[in-house]
Design a protein around this motif. Structure first.
Motif, PDB file in Angstrom:
ATOM      1  N   THR A 223       0.838  -1.194   0.000  1.00 12.96           N
ATOM      2  CA  THR A 223       0.000   0.000   0.000  1.00 12.96           C
ATOM      3  C   THR A 223       0.873   1.244   0.000  1.00 12.96           C
ATOM      4  O   THR A 223       1.850   1.325   0.756  1.00 12.96           O
ATOM      5  CB  THR A 223      -0.908   0.022   1.248  1.00 12.96           C
ATOM      6  N   ASP A 224       0.514   2.203  -0.820  1.00  9.82           N
ATOM      7  CA  ASP A 224       1.261   3.456  -0.874  1.00  9.82           C
ATOM      8  C   ASP A 224       1.249   4.123   0.495  1.00  9.82           C
ATOM      9  O   ASP A 224       0.197   4.257   1.131  1.00  9.82           O
ATOM     10  CB  ASP A 224       0.635   4.394  -1.910  1.00  9.82           C
ATOM     11  N   GLY A 225       2.436   4.525   0.976  1.00  8.17           N
ATOM     12  CA  GLY A 225       2.544   5.174   2.269  1.00  8.17           C
ATOM     13  C   GLY A 225       2.810   4.218   3.414  1.00  8.17           C
ATOM     14  O   GLY A 225       3.097   4.651   4.529  1.00  8.17           O
ATOM     15  N   GLN A 226       2.720   2.932   3.164  1.00  4.83           N
ATOM     16  CA  GLN A 226       3.029   1.940   4.205  1.00  4.83           C
ATOM     17  C   GLN A 226       4.366   1.275   3.914  1.00  4.83           C
ATOM     18  O   GLN A 226       5.354   1.543   4.592  1.00  4.83           O
ATOM     19  CB  GLN A 226       1.907   0.910   4.310  1.00  4.83           C
ATOM     20  N   GLU A 227       4.404   0.394   2.914  1.00  2.00           N
ATOM     21  CA  GLU A 227       5.687  -0.236   2.561  1.00  2.00           C
ATOM     22  C   GLU A 227       6.621   0.791   1.899  1.00  2.00           C
ATOM     23  O   GLU A 227       7.812   0.847   2.210  1.00  2.00           O
ATOM     24  CB  GLU A 227       5.464  -1.411   1.617  1.00  2.00           C
ATOM     25  N   TYR A 228       6.072   1.570   0.968  1.00  2.00           N
ATOM     26  CA  TYR A 228       6.825   2.601   0.233  1.00  2.00           C
ATOM     27  C   TYR A 228       5.879   3.722  -0.178  1.00  2.00           C
ATOM     28  O   TYR A 228       4.656   3.551  -0.198  1.00  2.00           O
ATOM     29  CB  TYR A 228       7.439   2.021  -1.060  1.00  2.00           C
ATOM     30  N   PHE A 229       6.479   4.874  -0.511  1.00  2.27           N
ATOM     31  CA  PHE A 229       5.764   5.887  -1.272  1.00  2.27           C
ATOM     32  C   PHE A 229       6.076   5.593  -2.740  1.00  2.27           C
ATOM     33  O   PHE A 229       7.234   5.699  -3.156  1.00  2.27           O
ATOM     34  CB  PHE A 229       6.245   7.301  -0.909  1.00  2.27           C
ATOM     35  N   PHE A 230       5.089   5.191  -3.481  1.00  2.00           N
ATOM     36  CA  PHE A 230       5.302   4.845  -4.887  1.00  2.00           C
ATOM     37  C   PHE A 230       5.118   6.104  -5.738  1.00  2.00           C
ATOM     38  O   PHE A 230       4.024   6.672  -5.790  1.00  2.00           O
ATOM     39  CB  PHE A 230       4.330   3.749  -5.309  1.00  2.00           C
ATOM     40  N   VAL A 231       6.193   6.551  -6.356  1.00  2.00           N
ATOM     41  CA  VAL A 231       6.169   7.809  -7.110  1.00  2.00           C
ATOM     42  C   VAL A 231       6.669   7.585  -8.537  1.00  2.00           C
ATOM     43  O   VAL A 231       7.338   6.589  -8.830  1.00  2.00           O
ATOM     44  CB  VAL A 231       7.027   8.894  -6.413  1.00  2.00           C
ATOM     45  N   SER A 232       6.364   8.539  -9.394  1.00  2.42           N
ATOM     46  CA  SER A 232       6.828   8.480 -10.780  1.00  2.42           C
ATOM     47  C   SER A 232       8.290   8.898 -10.853  1.00  2.42           C
ATOM     48  O   SER A 232       8.831   9.507  -9.916  1.00  2.42           O
ATOM     49  CB  SER A 232       5.994   9.419 -11.651  1.00  2.42           C
ATOM     50  N   ASP A 233       8.939   8.604 -11.965  1.00  2.00           N
ATOM     51  CA  ASP A 233      10.318   9.053 -12.173  1.00  2.00           C
ATOM     52  C   ASP A 233      10.403  10.571 -12.084  1.00  2.00           C
ATOM     53  O   ASP A 233      11.352  11.119 -11.506  1.00  2.00           O
ATOM     54  CB  ASP A 233      10.821   8.598 -13.552  1.00  2.00           C
ATOM     55  N   GLU A 234       9.394  11.260 -12.637  1.00  3.03           N
ATOM     56  CA  GLU A 234       9.393  12.723 -12.632  1.00  3.03           C
ATOM     57  C   GLU A 234       9.316  13.274 -11.210  1.00  3.03           C
ATOM     58  O   GLU A 234      10.052  14.185 -10.843  1.00  3.03           O
ATOM     59  CB  GLU A 234       8.205  13.245 -13.446  1.00  3.03           C
ATOM     60  N   ARG A 235       8.412  12.710 -10.401  1.00  4.99           N
ATOM     61  CA  ARG A 235       8.285  13.163  -9.008  1.00  4.99           C
ATOM     62  C   ARG A 235       9.554  12.873  -8.229  1.00  4.99           C
ATOM     63  O   ARG A 235       9.982  13.687  -7.402  1.00  4.99           O
ATOM     64  CB  ARG A 235       7.085  12.468  -8.352  1.00  4.99           C
ATOM     65  N   PHE A 236      10.192  11.748  -8.487  1.00  5.18           N
ATOM     66  CA  PHE A 236      11.427  11.401  -7.788  1.00  5.18           C
ATOM     67  C   PHE A 236      12.515  12.430  -8.102  1.00  5.18           C
ATOM     68  O   PHE A 236      13.244  12.867  -7.210  1.00  5.18           O
ATOM     69  CB  PHE A 236      11.898   9.992  -8.169  1.00  5.18           C
ATOM     70  N   ARG A 237      12.598  12.832  -9.374  1.00  5.77           N
ATOM     71  CA  ARG A 237      13.589  13.839  -9.767  1.00  5.77           C
ATOM     72  C   ARG A 237      13.313  15.175  -9.082  1.00  5.77           C
ATOM     73  O   ARG A 237      14.240  15.899  -8.696  1.00  5.77           O
ATOM     74  CB  ARG A 237      13.609  13.996 -11.282  1.00  5.77           C
ATOM     75  N   GLU A 238      12.034  15.495  -8.891  1.00  3.17           N
ATOM     76  CA  GLU A 238      11.665  16.725  -8.178  1.00  3.17           C
ATOM     77  C   GLU A 238      12.141  16.668  -6.726  1.00  3.17           C
ATOM     78  O   GLU A 238      12.645  17.643  -6.178  1.00  3.17           O
ATOM     79  CB  GLU A 238      10.146  16.915  -8.194  1.00  3.17           C
ATOM     80  N   MET A 239      11.959  15.515  -6.097  1.00  3.63           N
ATOM     81  CA  MET A 239      12.375  15.343  -4.698  1.00  3.63           C
ATOM     82  C   MET A 239      13.881  15.513  -4.552  1.00  3.63           C
ATOM     83  O   MET A 239      14.357  16.091  -3.563  1.00  3.63           O
ATOM     84  CB  MET A 239      11.935  13.967  -4.190  1.00  3.63           C
ATOM     85  N   ILE A 240      14.625  15.027  -5.538  1.00 11.29           N
ATOM     86  CA  ILE A 240      16.087  15.218  -5.521  1.00 11.29           C
ATOM     87  C   ILE A 240      16.426  16.697  -5.649  1.00 11.29           C
ATOM     88  O   ILE A 240      17.209  17.240  -4.863  1.00 11.29           O
ATOM     89  CB  ILE A 240      16.749  14.428  -6.674  1.00 11.29           C
ATOM     90  N   ALA A 241      15.808  17.357  -6.609  1.00  9.25           N
ATOM     91  CA  ALA A 241      16.098  18.769  -6.884  1.00  9.25           C
ATOM     92  C   ALA A 241      15.748  19.664  -5.696  1.00  9.25           C
ATOM     93  O   ALA A 241      16.440  20.654  -5.420  1.00  9.25           O
ATOM     94  CB  ALA A 241      15.338  19.220  -8.128  1.00  9.25           C
ATOM     95  N   GLN A 242      14.682  19.327  -4.981  1.00  8.53           N
ATOM     96  CA  GLN A 242      14.225  20.141  -3.851  1.00  8.53           C
ATOM     97  C   GLN A 242      14.852  19.707  -2.521  1.00  8.53           C
ATOM     98  O   GLN A 242      14.447  20.164  -1.458  1.00  8.53           O
ATOM     99  CB  GLN A 242      12.697  20.084  -3.766  1.00  8.53           C
ATOM    100  N   GLU A 243      15.825  18.799  -2.591  1.00  3.87           N
ATOM    101  CA  GLU A 243      16.559  18.314  -1.417  1.00  3.87           C
ATOM    102  C   GLU A 243      15.622  17.760  -0.346  1.00  3.87           C
ATOM    103  O   GLU A 243      15.792  18.001   0.841  1.00  3.87           O
ATOM    104  CB  GLU A 243      17.450  19.414  -0.846  1.00  3.87           C
ATOM    105  N   GLU A 244      14.621  17.003  -0.802  1.00  2.00           N
ATOM    106  CA  GLU A 244      13.674  16.381   0.119  1.00  2.00           C
ATOM    107  C   GLU A 244      14.125  14.995   0.568  1.00  2.00           C
ATOM    108  O   GLU A 244      13.450  14.355   1.368  1.00  2.00           O
ATOM    109  CB  GLU A 244      12.296  16.256  -0.553  1.00  2.00           C
ATOM    110  N   LEU A 245      15.257  14.524   0.042  1.00  3.37           N
ATOM    111  CA  LEU A 245      15.725  13.175   0.351  1.00  3.37           C
ATOM    112  C   LEU A 245      17.035  13.207   1.122  1.00  3.37           C
ATOM    113  O   LEU A 245      17.941  13.989   0.799  1.00  3.37           O
ATOM    114  CB  LEU A 245      15.917  12.378  -0.938  1.00  3.37           C
ATOM    115  N   LEU A 246      17.158  12.350   2.132  1.00  9.64           N
ATOM    116  CA  LEU A 246      18.429  12.206   2.855  1.00  9.64           C
ATOM    117  C   LEU A 246      19.454  11.504   1.985  1.00  9.64           C
ATOM    118  O   LEU A 246      20.649  11.776   2.061  1.00  9.64           O
ATOM    119  CB  LEU A 246      18.226  11.390   4.137  1.00  9.64           C
TER     120      LEU A 246
END
Length: 212
Positions: free
Chosen positions: A51-74
């Motif tokens: 389920t999204d938000g439990q095991e993982y947050f399932f995101v698109s490649d585009e959203r993942f790239r946004e998270m990298i650019a916005q420094e939302e990931l450790l």
């Protein structure tokens, strides 16, 4: 009221099929007030029952790239044709609240976390032997033989990096393994480096007695 100590940041890595996810679920079930499991973001598709938000947050490649650019990931890394990353905000909030936060990530990510946070505790989980690992992967029935072969090949590569970890835990019997992991993380709270404020307080109180 005594100030609650900051939680321990623990990274749990291990071969695919070693049982990391099962161990984490047991820890959370047995000690719900002690632990928080960081939910990773991934670009892979959900497996049956996930389920999204439990095991993982399932995101698109585009959203993942946004998270990298916005420094939302450790940290983030590629693994078997997909990307995985650790969202930052939740981890920091839980540590500040005094919970021990567990990150279930692979070696590349673990070393990135250790570089940013040197007091991170690193644990590596393994099956008892390679044959058991292969049987567990095949027995899941969620992937074809080609993907299982890729995961075994990746495990061979990962085995070269185990020495970077603090502890090596063999998951042979689940109950014993869960107890061992829990004990390792809780013992970390007693480390001198994590208790400098309390030590300074006691030292000051003792000096006050000395001056009387």
């Amino acid at each position: 009221m005594e100030k609650k100590n900051r939680g321990v940041l623990a990274v749990v890595s291990g071969f695919s099929g070693a049982g990391k996810g099962t161990i984490m679920k047991e820890l959370l079930a047995q000690y719900p007030d002690q632990y928080a499991l960081s939910v990773s973001a991934t670009t892979r598709e959900p497996r049956p029952g996930e389920t999204d938000g439990q095991e993982y947050f399932f995101v698109s490649d585009e959203r993942f790239r946004e998270m990298i650019a916005q420094e939302e990931l450790l940290e983030y890394a590629g693994y078997v044709n997909h990307y995985y990353g650790t969202p930052k905000a939740y981890v920091m909030e839980q540590l500040d609240a005094g919970k021990d936060v567990i990150l279930e990530i692979e070696i590349q990510g673990a070393l990135k976390i250790r570089k940013k946070f040197p007091d991170t505790l690193l644990l590596f989980i393994s099956a008892p032997d390679a044959k058991t690992l292969q049987e567990r992967l095949s027995g899941r029935g969620t992937e074809d033989e080609g993907t299982v072969a890729k995961r075994l090949s990746r495990a061979c590569e990962e085995s070269e990096g185990i020495e970077a970890y603090d502890y090596f835990v063999v998951n042979d019997e689940l109950g014993k393994c869960v107890a061992q992991v829990h004990g390792i993380i809780q013992n970390e709270h007693a480390r001198v480096a994590r208790n400098l404020e309390k030590i300074a307080q006691i030292r000051a109180e003792l000096k006050a007695f000395e001056r009387r």
